[in-house]
Structures are given as structure tokens and as C-alpha cells.
Design an enzyme around this catalytic site. Structure first.
Site, PDB file in Angstrom:
ATOM      1  CE  LYS A 205       2.199  -0.772   6.207  1.00  0.00           C
ATOM      2  NZ  LYS A 205       3.273   0.242   6.215  1.00  0.00           N
ATOM      3  NE  ARG A 239       1.519   2.205  -0.562  1.00  0.00           N
ATOM      4  CZ  ARG A 239       1.618   0.884  -0.413  1.00  0.00           C
ATOM      5  NH1 ARG A 239       1.353   0.318   0.762  1.00  0.00           N
ATOM      6  NH2 ARG A 239       1.984   0.122  -1.422  1.00  0.00           N
TER       7      ARG A 239
END
Length: 267
Positions: A205, A239
């Protein structure tokens, strides 16, 4: 939890699997690498992503679910959607085992009812606004306390509706500044107040590549570092795009935290 993206515009190109052959190939590889759980999504939540109709989202999910179930009919699968009707179809018709909602029920008021009716586990994530507006909504008095408080209210609603199995996701990158993301990671153990398993999704991210000046494709090392910190601070699930790296991270952290024998068994 491996991220299976079927939209063609998801932010990490290496995770895109937008046809049945690609889905089957990637699913097989990730299961071999140690994936316990597949999270399939058909609507990119990155800022600036293209709008997708519910019909198109369902079509993509149908392709993805059919392909992955041919590879492994038993592996646990969650559907990544904020639309109640898409979630209902994914569970009742396509065989999804869980609903993973980035909006925590805020983008579709019918979502909590679908979760209660279907009886499947639910990932309750924190987000403000929409994927296109969320980064303008980062004004918190205390980011960790505010996120915990918001999730507590929604968790109470779910409990009142009879929903027993809830996983909490702090929503890294969703309506959080770069600094706020790292504050959440530093104070991650505070989410233990909610008494639910904790899911952390930081894989590749912007909180990594904006800090390091790299790209999502160059952000595996930062992902591994944050995942290790998350596990140490109480995360139950990761995740990820890169299953093999996460598998090794889990084993090393478990062995370090005085669970050496269990780490060996899992490896």
C-alpha cells in the site's frame, strides 16, 4: 488471506486475474505457497478507480469463483464487496464463505441485514466516505481512539442483529494520512478492546511506497516488515498479495514469540 483481484484496474498489477485461466493458475500457485484463505474482489477500491455496475461486478465474480472452485472446492473464500446484493449473490449462488466489506456497512445500508440473513462471518472495516472521497476525510481527534469507537458502534449493531462472527479491520490507507497509518500500526493492540479477531491489510500500500519513494511493485520488503509488526501486535490474519513471503513471516514471528514448536508444525 490472498488477494485475488478480478477487476482490470486494481492498483497492484501482479495480483490482477481477470479471466478464468489466469484465476485458476494464480489460485493453484498461491495455495501451493500456503494460502489459507482467498479474498476475491471485482471492484477496485483504489482512489480514481473506474465505476463498475453491480451487474458487471457479479459477472466478474462469477468467472473468478467458478475458476477457483475448480482448482480447490474447499478452500475458504471471502467476497470483497460493499454492495449488499452482490454479497448476497456471492454467498447464496457463488459459494462464498464470508463477506469482506471495505465500507463497514456505510456504503450500502442493506449490508448488515444480508450478513445477518446469510449467517456467514463478516469483515468489518473502517472507512470514511467513498474510495474517491476518503482521503479528504482524515480529520481525527485521536485516530486510533476514533477508529476503535466507530467500529465499536457498528459492532454493537451487528451483535444486536445476531451476527456472531466478526473480524475487525482498521482500514489501513482508507481515510488515513501517511502518519495516521503508522500511528494505527504502532497502537494496533488497542483493537483488542473490541474482542474480535484482527485482520491487517497493508500489502504494497501507499503507506509503504510513499514513505520509501518506491512503487507498489517494489514494496514487498516494506510489506514484510509491517506484517511482522502486525503479528507481534496481535493480528490474527494478514491480507496479502505475496503468500510465500507472508507464510515465512508468520513462521518466523511465531518462533520468535515462544511458539517455536507450533511454528515448525505450521511450516
Amino acid at each position: 488471506m490472498w488477494i485475488a483481484n478480478v477487476p482490470p484496474d486494481s492498483f497492484n498489477g501482479g495480483s490482477r486475474t481477470d479471466d478464468s485461466v489466469s484465476v485458476a493458475h494464480r489460485v493453484k500457485k498461491m495455495i501451493e505457497d500456503g494460502a489459507d484463505w482467498i479474498d476475491i474482489g471485482a471492484y477496485s477500491s483504489r482512489p480514481g478507480a473506474l465505476e463498475v455496475t453491480a451487474e458487471e461486478e457479479i459477472r466478474r465474480l462469477r468467472v473468478g469463483m467458478e475458476a477457483l472452485r475448480k482448482v480447490d472446492s474447499d478452500i475458504f473464500v471471502s467476497v470483497d464487496t460493499f454492495r449488499a446484493e452482490v454479497a448476497r449473490i456471492a454467498v447464496t449462488e457463488l459459494g462464498a464463505d464470508m463477506i469482506n466489506d471495505i465500507s463497514g456497512g456505510s456504503l450500502d445500508p442493506g449490508m448488515f441485514a444480508v450478513v445477518a440473513e446469510t449467517g456467514v462471518p463478516y469483515v468489518l472495516m473502517h472507512m470514511r466516505g467513498t474510495p474517491s472521497s476518503m482521503q479528504t476525510m482524515t480529520d481525527y481527534a485521536d485516530v486510533t481512539a476514533d477508529v476503535v469507537a466507530d467500529l465499536r458502534v457498528k459492532l454493537s449493531r451487528l451483535r444486536a442483529m445476531g451476527v456472531a462472527d466478526v473480524v475487525i479491520d482498521p482500514g489501513f490507507g482508507f481515510a488515513k494520512t501517511l502518519e495516521q497509518n503508522y500511528t494505527l500500526m504502532r497502537e494496533l493492540d488497542m483493537f483488542g478492546l473490541l474482542d474480535c479477531p484482527l485482520l491487517v491489510g497493508v500489502s504494497r500500500k501507499s503507506m509503504i511506497y510513499r514513505l520509501t519513494g518506491k512503487t507498489p511493485e517494489e514494496s514487498l520488503c516494506g510489506t514484510v516488515a509491517l506484517n511482522a509488526l502486525a503479528l507481534e501486535r496481535g493480528a490474527a490474519f494478514l491480507r496479502v498479495h505475496d503468500v510465500a513471503a507472508a507464510y515465512d513471516t508468520r513462521a518466523v514471528v511465531a518462533a520468535t514469540m515462544n511458539n517455536f514448536k507450533q511454528a515448525i508444525i505450521q511450516s
